[in-house]
Design a protein around this motif. Structure first.
Motif, PDB file in Angstrom:
ATOM      1  N   ILE A  33     -47.937  32.266  34.859  1.00  0.00           N
ATOM      2  CA  ILE A  33     -47.268  33.556  34.640  1.00  0.00           C
ATOM      3  C   ILE A  33     -47.852  34.236  33.407  1.00  0.00           C
ATOM      4  O   ILE A  33     -48.161  35.438  33.431  1.00  0.00           O
ATOM      5  CB  ILE A  33     -45.742  33.360  34.486  1.00  0.00           C
ATOM      6  N   MET A  34     -48.013  33.481  32.345  1.00  0.00           N
ATOM      7  CA  MET A  34     -48.540  34.057  31.109  1.00  0.00           C
ATOM      8  C   MET A  34     -50.000  34.478  31.274  1.00  0.00           C
ATOM      9  O   MET A  34     -50.413  35.531  30.791  1.00  0.00           O
ATOM     10  CB  MET A  34     -48.355  33.070  29.963  1.00  0.00           C
ATOM     11  N   GLU A  35     -50.772  33.684  31.988  1.00  0.00           N
ATOM     12  CA  GLU A  35     -52.179  34.030  32.237  1.00  0.00           C
ATOM     13  C   GLU A  35     -52.282  35.294  33.085  1.00  0.00           C
ATOM     14  O   GLU A  35     -53.099  36.176  32.812  1.00  0.00           O
ATOM     15  CB  GLU A  35     -52.902  32.864  32.916  1.00  0.00           C
ATOM     16  N   ALA A  36     -51.441  35.395  34.092  1.00  0.00           N
ATOM     17  CA  ALA A  36     -51.446  36.582  34.948  1.00  0.00           C
ATOM     18  C   ALA A  36     -51.090  37.831  34.153  1.00  0.00           C
ATOM     19  O   ALA A  36     -51.686  38.896  34.361  1.00  0.00           O
ATOM     20  CB  ALA A  36     -50.484  36.402  36.109  1.00  0.00           C
ATOM     21  N   SER A  37     -50.152  37.706  33.232  1.00  0.00           N
ATOM     22  CA  SER A  37     -49.776  38.881  32.445  1.00  0.00           C
ATOM     23  C   SER A  37     -50.855  39.236  31.423  1.00  0.00           C
ATOM     24  O   SER A  37     -50.994  40.398  31.049  1.00  0.00           O
ATOM     25  CB  SER A  37     -48.428  38.665  31.754  1.00  0.00           C
ATOM     26  N   ARG A  38     -51.646  38.257  30.989  1.00  0.00           N
ATOM     27  CA  ARG A  38     -52.761  38.548  30.074  1.00  0.00           C
ATOM     28  C   ARG A  38     -53.900  39.255  30.794  1.00  0.00           C
ATOM     29  O   ARG A  38     -54.619  40.054  30.205  1.00  0.00           O
ATOM     30  CB  ARG A  38     -53.283  37.258  29.439  1.00  0.00           C
ATOM     31  N   ASP A  44     -44.546  45.839  29.978  1.00  0.00           N
ATOM     32  CA  ASP A  44     -43.321  45.371  30.638  1.00  0.00           C
ATOM     33  C   ASP A  44     -42.219  46.430  30.665  1.00  0.00           C
ATOM     34  O   ASP A  44     -41.457  46.519  31.609  1.00  0.00           O
ATOM     35  CB  ASP A  44     -42.767  44.124  29.938  1.00  0.00           C
ATOM     36  N   GLU A  45     -42.146  47.236  29.631  1.00  0.00           N
ATOM     37  CA  GLU A  45     -41.078  48.209  29.529  1.00  0.00           C
ATOM     38  C   GLU A  45     -41.264  49.378  30.498  1.00  0.00           C
ATOM     39  O   GLU A  45     -40.299  49.910  31.028  1.00  0.00           O
ATOM     40  CB  GLU A  45     -41.006  48.731  28.095  1.00  0.00           C
ATOM     41  N   HIS A  46     -42.505  49.765  30.761  1.00  0.00           N
ATOM     42  CA  HIS A  46     -42.749  50.956  31.565  1.00  0.00           C
ATOM     43  C   HIS A  46     -43.336  50.669  32.943  1.00  0.00           C
ATOM     44  O   HIS A  46     -43.368  51.543  33.797  1.00  0.00           O
ATOM     45  CB  HIS A  46     -43.661  51.927  30.804  1.00  0.00           C
ATOM     46  N   ILE A  53     -42.025  40.395  35.834  1.00  0.00           N
ATOM     47  CA  ILE A  53     -42.843  39.421  35.111  1.00  0.00           C
ATOM     48  C   ILE A  53     -42.057  38.852  33.936  1.00  0.00           C
ATOM     49  O   ILE A  53     -42.041  37.639  33.723  1.00  0.00           O
ATOM     50  CB  ILE A  53     -44.168  40.059  34.642  1.00  0.00           C
ATOM     51  N   ALA A  54     -41.395  39.707  33.186  1.00  0.00           N
ATOM     52  CA  ALA A  54     -40.613  39.254  32.039  1.00  0.00           C
ATOM     53  C   ALA A  54     -39.472  38.348  32.499  1.00  0.00           C
ATOM     54  O   ALA A  54     -39.189  37.324  31.864  1.00  0.00           O
ATOM     55  CB  ALA A  54     -40.061  40.447  31.267  1.00  0.00           C
ATOM     56  N   PHE A  55     -38.832  38.707  33.607  1.00  0.00           N
ATOM     57  CA  PHE A  55     -37.747  37.879  34.139  1.00  0.00           C
ATOM     58  C   PHE A  55     -38.263  36.514  34.565  1.00  0.00           C
ATOM     59  O   PHE A  55     -37.665  35.489  34.243  1.00  0.00           O
ATOM     60  CB  PHE A  55     -37.069  38.582  35.323  1.00  0.00           C
ATOM     61  N   GLU A  56     -39.388  36.492  35.287  1.00  0.00           N
ATOM     62  CA  GLU A  56     -39.959  35.218  35.739  1.00  0.00           C
ATOM     63  C   GLU A  56     -40.339  34.339  34.552  1.00  0.00           C
ATOM     64  O   GLU A  56     -40.084  33.134  34.549  1.00  0.00           O
ATOM     65  CB  GLU A  56     -41.190  35.463  36.615  1.00  0.00           C
ATOM     66  N   ARG A  57     -40.929  34.940  33.544  1.00  0.00           N
ATOM     67  CA  ARG A  57     -41.322  34.194  32.344  1.00  0.00           C
ATOM     68  C   ARG A  57     -40.079  33.632  31.650  1.00  0.00           C
ATOM     69  O   ARG A  57     -40.039  32.456  31.278  1.00  0.00           O
ATOM     70  CB  ARG A  57     -42.112  35.094  31.403  1.00  0.00           C
ATOM     71  N   SER A  58     -39.059  34.450  31.507  1.00  0.00           N
ATOM     72  CA  SER A  58     -37.824  34.025  30.855  1.00  0.00           C
ATOM     73  C   SER A  58     -37.122  32.923  31.647  1.00  0.00           C
ATOM     74  O   SER A  58     -36.677  31.917  31.074  1.00  0.00           O
ATOM     75  CB  SER A  58     -36.896  35.229  30.694  1.00  0.00           C
ATOM     76  N   GLN A  59     -37.032  33.110  32.939  1.00  0.00           N
ATOM     77  CA  GLN A  59     -36.356  32.135  33.790  1.00  0.00           C
ATOM     78  C   GLN A  59     -37.109  30.796  33.791  1.00  0.00           C
ATOM     79  O   GLN A  59     -36.499  29.737  33.653  1.00  0.00           O
ATOM     80  CB  GLN A  59     -36.233  32.679  35.211  1.00  0.00           C
ATOM     81  N   THR A  60     -38.407  30.842  33.916  1.00  0.00           N
ATOM     82  CA  THR A  60     -39.201  29.616  33.923  1.00  0.00           C
ATOM     83  C   THR A  60     -39.113  28.915  32.572  1.00  0.00           C
ATOM     84  O   THR A  60     -38.999  27.684  32.513  1.00  0.00           O
ATOM     85  CB  THR A  60     -40.665  29.919  34.291  1.00  0.00           C
ATOM     86  N   SER A  61     -39.123  29.684  31.493  1.00  0.00           N
ATOM     87  CA  SER A  61     -38.977  29.093  30.158  1.00  0.00           C
ATOM     88  C   SER A  61     -37.635  28.392  30.013  1.00  0.00           C
ATOM     89  O   SER A  61     -37.556  27.287  29.451  1.00  0.00           O
ATOM     90  CB  SER A  61     -39.103  30.166  29.076  1.00  0.00           C
ATOM     91  N   LYS A  62     -36.586  28.999  30.525  1.00  0.00           N
ATOM     92  CA  LYS A  62     -35.247  28.394  30.468  1.00  0.00           C
ATOM     93  C   LYS A  62     -35.205  27.113  31.289  1.00  0.00           C
ATOM     94  O   LYS A  62     -34.660  26.090  30.840  1.00  0.00           O
ATOM     95  CB  LYS A  62     -34.198  29.394  30.966  1.00  0.00           C
ATOM     96  N   PHE A  63     -35.764  27.134  32.492  1.00  0.00           N
ATOM     97  CA  PHE A  63     -35.814  25.925  33.320  1.00  0.00           C
ATOM     98  C   PHE A  63     -36.591  24.812  32.608  1.00  0.00           C
ATOM     99  O   PHE A  63     -36.201  23.645  32.647  1.00  0.00           O
ATOM    100  CB  PHE A  63     -36.454  26.210  34.681  1.00  0.00           C
ATOM    101  N   LEU A  64     -37.682  25.188  31.954  1.00  0.00           N
ATOM    102  CA  LEU A  64     -38.492  24.213  31.232  1.00  0.00           C
ATOM    103  C   LEU A  64     -37.714  23.627  30.051  1.00  0.00           C
ATOM    104  O   LEU A  64     -37.715  22.406  29.838  1.00  0.00           O
ATOM    105  CB  LEU A  64     -39.797  24.862  30.755  1.00  0.00           C
ATOM    106  N   ASP A  65     -37.024  24.465  29.303  1.00  0.00           N
ATOM    107  CA  ASP A  65     -36.196  23.986  28.192  1.00  0.00           C
ATOM    108  C   ASP A  65     -35.113  23.032  28.693  1.00  0.00           C
ATOM    109  O   ASP A  65     -34.865  21.985  28.084  1.00  0.00           O
ATOM    110  CB  ASP A  65     -35.537  25.151  27.449  1.00  0.00           C
TER     111      ASP A  65
END
Length: 115
Positions: A33-38, A44-46, A53-65
């Motif tokens: 996800i991070m590589e794709a966004s790079r 993200d805002e506009h 993308i921001a939601f997927e990154r946030s959700q995956t980070s939470k699952f990982l934590d």
């Protein structure tokens, strides 16, 4: 150790292995996800896809934590099992109900102390 310890150890070890595999998979997902966004110059805002993308990154980070926390809890349960303290409440010292341990094998406290 009691006769159920080998079964309990096997269950905790299998849960730990599954959790470790989940951490590996989630780490790879998050990196993708991070590589794709790079690779894409999006704002993200506009960008209409930016919030996704921001939601997927946030959700995956939470699952990982959560998976990392679970791994730590399982390691703790295995250490308590090795020490002979598994199934004892860390707060009051009473036995943790079998039903609670079935539902949450890494439980460190009885239901009374947990509430």
């Amino acid at each position: 150790m009691t006769a159920v310890d080998p079964e309990l150890r096997a269950a905790l070890t299998a849960d730990r292995a599954g959790t470790a595999e989940r951490i590996i998979a989630l780490s790879a997902d998050l990196e993708a996800i991070m590589e794709a966004s790079r690779l894409v110059a999006t704002d993200d805002e506009h960008d209409p896809e930016g919030s996704t993308i921001a939601f997927e990154r946030s959700q995956t980070s939470k699952f990982l934590d959560d998976a990392r926390k679970r791994l730590g809890d399982l390691d703790g349960a295995l250490a308590r099992l090795d020490a002979g303290d598994y199934g004892r409440c860390e707060t009051c010292g009473n036995a943790i109900a079998a039903g609670r341990l079935v539902a949450r094998p890494s439980a460190r406290t009885c239901i009374d102390c947990a509430t």
